[in-house]
Design an enzyme around this catalytic site. Structure first.
Site, PDB file in Angstrom:
ATOM      1  N   LYS A  13       0.822  -1.218   0.000  1.00 32.83           N
ATOM      2  CA  LYS A  13       0.000   0.000   0.000  1.00 32.83           C
ATOM      3  C   LYS A  13       0.851   1.260   0.000  1.00 32.83           C
ATOM      4  O   LYS A  13       0.471   2.260  -0.592  1.00 32.83           O
ATOM      5  CB  LYS A  13      -0.936   0.016   1.220  1.00 32.83           C
ATOM      6  CG  LYS A  13      -2.110  -0.941   1.100  1.00 32.83           C
ATOM      7  CD  LYS A  13      -3.188  -0.587   2.124  1.00 32.83           C
ATOM      8  CE  LYS A  13      -4.357  -1.542   2.050  1.00 32.83           C
ATOM      9  NZ  LYS A  13      -5.379  -1.250   3.065  1.00 32.83           N
TER      10      LYS A  13
ATOM     11  N   LYS B 188      -4.420 -10.724  -6.543  1.00 36.42           N
ATOM     12  CA  LYS B 188      -5.659 -11.083  -5.856  1.00 36.42           C
ATOM     13  C   LYS B 188      -6.769 -10.091  -6.184  1.00 36.42           C
ATOM     14  O   LYS B 188      -6.502  -8.920  -6.494  1.00 36.42           O
ATOM     15  CB  LYS B 188      -5.425 -11.179  -4.351  1.00 36.42           C
ATOM     16  CG  LYS B 188      -5.177  -9.859  -3.697  1.00 36.42           C
ATOM     17  CD  LYS B 188      -5.269  -9.936  -2.185  1.00 36.42           C
ATOM     18  CE  LYS B 188      -5.049  -8.532  -1.673  1.00 36.42           C
ATOM     19  NZ  LYS B 188      -5.618  -8.163  -0.450  1.00 36.42           N
TER      20      LYS B 188
ATOM     21  N   LYS C 121     -10.457  -4.715  -3.445  1.00 40.36           N
ATOM     22  CA  LYS C 121     -11.344  -3.550  -3.401  1.00 40.36           C
ATOM     23  C   LYS C 121     -10.702  -2.320  -4.000  1.00 40.36           C
ATOM     24  O   LYS C 121     -11.370  -1.439  -4.495  1.00 40.36           O
ATOM     25  CB  LYS C 121     -11.635  -3.192  -1.946  1.00 40.36           C
ATOM     26  CG  LYS C 121     -12.620  -4.044  -1.272  1.00 40.36           C
ATOM     27  CD  LYS C 121     -12.644  -3.593   0.170  1.00 40.36           C
ATOM     28  CE  LYS C 121     -13.676  -4.353   0.940  1.00 40.36           C
ATOM     29  NZ  LYS C 121     -13.501  -4.141   2.377  1.00 40.36           N
TER      30      LYS C 121
HETATM   31  P1  AMP Z   1     -10.664  -6.205   3.132  1.00 37.59           P
HETATM   32  O1  AMP Z   1     -11.187  -6.118   1.731  1.00 37.59           O
HETATM   33  O2  AMP Z   1      -9.206  -5.913   3.193  1.00 37.59           O
HETATM   34  O3  AMP Z   1     -11.478  -5.432   4.128  1.00 37.59           O
HETATM   35  O4  AMP Z   1     -10.789  -7.738   3.529  1.00 37.59           O
HETATM   36  C1  AMP Z   1     -11.844  -8.323   4.247  1.00 37.59           C
HETATM   37  C2  AMP Z   1     -11.682  -9.821   4.307  1.00 37.59           C
HETATM   38  O5  AMP Z   1     -11.745 -10.392   2.998  1.00 37.59           O
HETATM   39  C3  AMP Z   1     -10.337 -10.279   4.895  1.00 37.59           C
HETATM   40  O6  AMP Z   1     -10.544 -11.434   5.681  1.00 37.59           O
HETATM   41  C4  AMP Z   1      -9.522 -10.612   3.677  1.00 37.59           C
HETATM   42  O7  AMP Z   1      -8.514 -11.560   3.931  1.00 37.59           O
HETATM   43  C5  AMP Z   1     -10.575 -11.170   2.750  1.00 37.59           C
HETATM   44  N1  AMP Z   1     -10.202 -11.001   1.340  1.00 37.59           N
HETATM   45  C6  AMP Z   1      -9.966  -9.825   0.713  1.00 37.59           C
HETATM   46  N2  AMP Z   1      -9.626 -10.032  -0.577  1.00 37.59           N
HETATM   47  C7  AMP Z   1      -9.657 -11.382  -0.760  1.00 37.59           C
HETATM   48  C8  AMP Z   1      -9.412 -12.235  -1.889  1.00 37.59           C
HETATM   49  N3  AMP Z   1      -9.080 -11.737  -3.079  1.00 37.59           N
HETATM   50  N4  AMP Z   1      -9.519 -13.571  -1.700  1.00 37.59           N
HETATM   51  C9  AMP Z   1      -9.859 -14.079  -0.502  1.00 37.59           C
HETATM   52  N5  AMP Z   1     -10.115 -13.339   0.595  1.00 37.59           N
HETATM   53  C10 AMP Z   1     -10.020 -12.003   0.475  1.00 37.59           C
END
Ligand code: AMP
Ligand code: TRP
Length: 328
Positions: free
Chosen positions: A113, A196, A199
């Site tokens: 980031k 991956k 968002k």
């Molecule tokens: P965040 O989008 O960073 O708030 O992530 C929220 C949850 O989604 C966390 O547990 C991340 O590890 C999971 N997560 C985010 N992106 C992925 C992805 N591409 N594949 C699997 N899990 C994800």
């Protein structure tokens, strides 16, 4: 015997996508019967990168509604907003004093980031993000933390800090364990199977948002990158199709082998049609449930829950303050 506790969270930034759902939220739904479950909307984490205030408020409510529409049952699980429980920030400060700079410098998420916009513009909050996450987990004597793979390094730090604090000040924190679902711990981008699904991806073609219209879902799947060759096979050297099969498999409950057998002799077009139908079988009822939720009721539920978990958090903080040597 009382149930073990799980804790996890999602940031109210960007669009909640099928990677978040398959990697994290779907597992929470599956685990909520077996565990005492606390699911947080981590707005303090979201502001580690710049957020528009109105948008942040809107997204916070959106994520709460996503949890509920995805099947988190408010009778079984507690969902609340991180900033409504001040102990998170308070414990993070204390944990800061036992965390090494070099431990945070190693964090892949920080490196990624901060590289994106240049190290000079990275904020201290972004650097400290994993310590706040450790505080979230440790405040509630969490035993299991269901997340996607990208968060495992942060959970490792939470484990280290729990052990370090316990050693120095006496037994205080439970040492938590991460929990991954192998097939979906890392859902890859539809536009690039080497990265991956995220968002903060620059292209919306990277992900399927849980709130995308059926037409958009169809379009995104149609445009999803595939590998060379035309067969539907499941192997590491065909990462794009492997990722799509994993998504198909998680939504349908069919194994990758069954899916490969079903599409033998058929091309990507037909496979993508089937995948679209499968994703929509989840998304359409999900969105109906989402639209039926009333903002005021959800806001009230969040407030009530914040009060409920505050008493757990406050007890833990009293213990921590006492151990550290604060006058009480
Ligand atoms: P965040 O989008 O960073 O708030 O992530 C929220 C949850 O989604 C966390 O547990 C991340 O590890 C999971 N997560 C985010 N992106 C992925 C992805 N591409 N594949 C699997 N899990 C994800
Ligand atoms: N950092 C996590 C993410 O972006 C969100 C999060 C914050 C979290 N605190 C947590 C996840 C505590 C699990 C437990 O995905």
């Amino acid at each position: 015997m009382s149930k073990k506790r799980i804790f996890s969270g999602v940031q109210p930034s960007g669009d909640v996508h099928i990677g978040n759902y398959l990697g994290a939220i779907k597992n929470w739904v599956d685990l909520q019967d077996e565990f005492e479950s606390i699911f947080c909307i981590v707005d303090l984490h979201a502001i580690t990168v710049s957020q528009d205030p109105e948008e942040l408020r809107r997204k916070t409510l959106e994520v709460a509604k996503v949890y509920l529409a995805a099947g988190i049952d408010p009778k079984k699980s507690t969902i609340y907003v991180q900033s409504q429980v001040s102990e998170h920030a308070e414990l993070a400060w204390i944990l800061n004093t036992i965390t090494g700079m070099s431990e945070l410098e190693k964090m892949t998420q920080f490196k990624d980031k901060s590289q994106k916009d240049g190290l000079e513009s990275a904020r201290v909050g972004l650097f400290d993000y994993p310590v706040l996450m450790a505080a979230d987990i440790l405040l509630y004597d969490t035993e299991v933390v269901p997340v996607g793979e990208d968060q495992m390094q942060h959970i490792e730090l939470a484990r280290t800090l729990a052990r370090r604090f316990n050693k120095r000040f006496g037994d205080t924190f439970v040492v938590p364990k991460g929990h991954l679902k192998k097939e979906t711990m890392r859902v890859m981008g539809l536009d690039d199977p080497a990265k991956k699904m995220s968002k903060s991806a620059t292209s919306e073609m990277n992900y399927i948002s849980l709130l995308d219209s059926p037409e958009i879902v169809e379009k995104k799947i149609k445009r999803a990158v595939t590998d060379s060759g035309s067969d539907i096979t499941y192997s590491d050297d065909r990462p794009a199709i492997q990722n799509l099969i994993n998504i198909y498999s998680s939504f349908s409950g069919k194994s990758p082998e069954e899916i490969v057998a079903e599409y033998e002799g058929k091309g990507f077009g037909e496979f993508k049609k089937g995948l679209t139908e499968t994703v929509l079988e989840f998304i359409i009822p999900f969105q109906e449930k989402y639209s039926s939720l009333k903002d005021e009721e959800v806001i009230e539920l969040l407030l009530e829950n914040a009060k409920k978990v505050s008493s757990i958090a406050k007890n833990k903080m009293d213990e921590v303050k006492n151990k550290v040597g604060f006058l009480q």
